[in-house]
Design an enzyme around this catalytic site. Structure first.
Site, PDB file in Angstrom:
ATOM      1  N   LYS A 176       0.837  -1.202   0.000  1.00 40.99           N
ATOM      2  CA  LYS A 176       0.000   0.000   0.000  1.00 40.99           C
ATOM      3  C   LYS A 176       0.874   1.255   0.000  1.00 40.99           C
ATOM      4  O   LYS A 176       0.525   2.275  -0.613  1.00 40.99           O
ATOM      5  CB  LYS A 176      -0.934   0.005   1.213  1.00 40.99           C
ATOM      6  CG  LYS A 176      -1.871   1.221   1.304  1.00 40.99           C
ATOM      7  CD  LYS A 176      -2.811   1.314   0.099  1.00 40.99           C
ATOM      8  CE  LYS A 176      -3.682   2.567   0.149  1.00 40.99           C
ATOM      9  NZ  LYS A 176      -4.765   2.494   1.146  1.00 40.99           N
ATOM     10  N   LYS A 197      -0.912  11.424   6.355  1.00 45.03           N
ATOM     11  CA  LYS A 197      -0.680  10.333   7.301  1.00 45.03           C
ATOM     12  C   LYS A 197      -0.021   9.162   6.601  1.00 45.03           C
ATOM     13  O   LYS A 197       0.961   8.581   7.088  1.00 45.03           O
ATOM     14  CB  LYS A 197      -2.007   9.923   7.943  1.00 45.03           C
ATOM     15  CG  LYS A 197      -1.917   8.818   8.988  1.00 45.03           C
ATOM     16  CD  LYS A 197      -2.145   7.415   8.415  1.00 45.03           C
ATOM     17  CE  LYS A 197      -3.569   7.193   7.952  1.00 45.03           C
ATOM     18  NZ  LYS A 197      -3.789   5.789   7.527  1.00 45.03           N
TER      19      LYS A 197
END
Length: 297
Positions: A178, A246
């Site tokens: 990811k 983030k």
């Protein structure tokens, strides 16, 4: 039309933009779905729309379930749910499977897998790509880090909302994959923003330019799905800058550990920080164009 799969009792924690429709697909496919969400209103809304049960605490939600699926925000949220104040692992049935769709650090995944083993539970990091629309349409891509024996069950349980799924390796490999996704996406969006900005400065019809070049080597999902909203100055269509920052922080932390050189990612992360300072943190990631336009002004 959902394929015939064995039914299971599933707990789904986190009914945000992604989790809400994902849990709905599971319920529509025939699974017994038990949901928990910090917002009582969101949980009540889901129960009205789909067949399932809602609970006011995590321990009750996860008890006697075959699998617990998480789709929350950050490392700290996962840790708090599983071994912190909610302590879900202690309430779960031995042998149950935890599927974490949250985008987190690989270190968090490894820590949770170790904790799960102490409770005789199984853990898999399974971040997703495809955005809110992919979740609604049941067309997500799943990146799996798990023990080999757990993969068939993960593939089967998540099939109602999956277009593509692949086991990338052991625990943590899903999250690292990811990270690759977010690194690539960040660079693509910045390049698209600069291309649109250049076209505007050159006096070109930006929509026509995008129509032409999207059919060639420059084409991408971002170009096809975001160029017009960027031209129109609409930035409420996708993944928020706050969440992207983030994620990119996680990428950069991992790069510090493995020695990868992420010069462009670091720069784009800085640009997103500038947009946050301007109060654009809740706008979607394509607002990189807004930054260029404001600099010009």
């Amino acid at each position: 039309m959902y394929e015939e799969i064995p039914m299971a009792t599933l707990a789904f924690i986190g009914l945000g933009n992604m989790g809400y429709p994902m849990a709905g697909h599971l319920a529509n496919s025939g699974h017994e779905v038990r949901v928990y969400n910090r917002s009582q209103t969101k949980k009540d809304q889901w129960i009205k729309e789909f067949r399932g049960q809602g609970f006011g605490d995590v321990a009750t939600t996860v008890s006697n379930c075959d699998a617990v699926i998480l789709c929350v925000g950050r490392d700290d949220d996962v840790r708090d749910l599983l071994i912190g104040s909610h302590n879900a692992m202690a309430a779960m049935r031995p042998g149950a499977l935890i599927i974490d769709h949250t985008t987190t650090s690989a270190t968090l995944a490894e820590d949770m897998a170790s904790a799960a083993q102490n409770f005789n539970l199984r853990f898999a990091d399974v971040p997703v790509s495809g955005g809110q629309q992919g979740a609604i349409n049941g067309q997500l891509s799943l990146m799996v880090g798990c023990h080999t024996d757990d993969y068939p069950e993960i593939k089967q349980l998540t099939s109602p909302y999956t277009r593509m799924i692949e086991r990338l390796g052991d625990i943590g490999c899903g999250q690292k994959t990811k990270m690759v996704n977010q690194i690539c996406v960040a660079g693509l969006i910045q390049a698209l923003a600069e291309g649109l900005h250049f076209a505007e400065q050159a006096g070109l019809d930006r929509s026509k330019v995008m129509e032409v070049i999207s059919q060639g080597a420059a084409g991408s999902w971002q170009m096809s799905n975001r160029h017009q909203t960027m031209i129109d100055g609409e930035y409420q269509h996708g993944f928020a800058i706050d969440w992207m920052r983030k994620d990119l922080d996680i990428c950069l932390e991992e790069a510090n550990r493995n020695g990868a050189n992420l010069a462009i990612t670091r720069l784009v992360n800085q640009y997103y920080g500038e947009l946050q300072t301007l109060g654009a943190g809740r706008q979607d990631t394509s607002a990189l164009l807004l930054r260029l336009q404001q600099q010009k002004a």
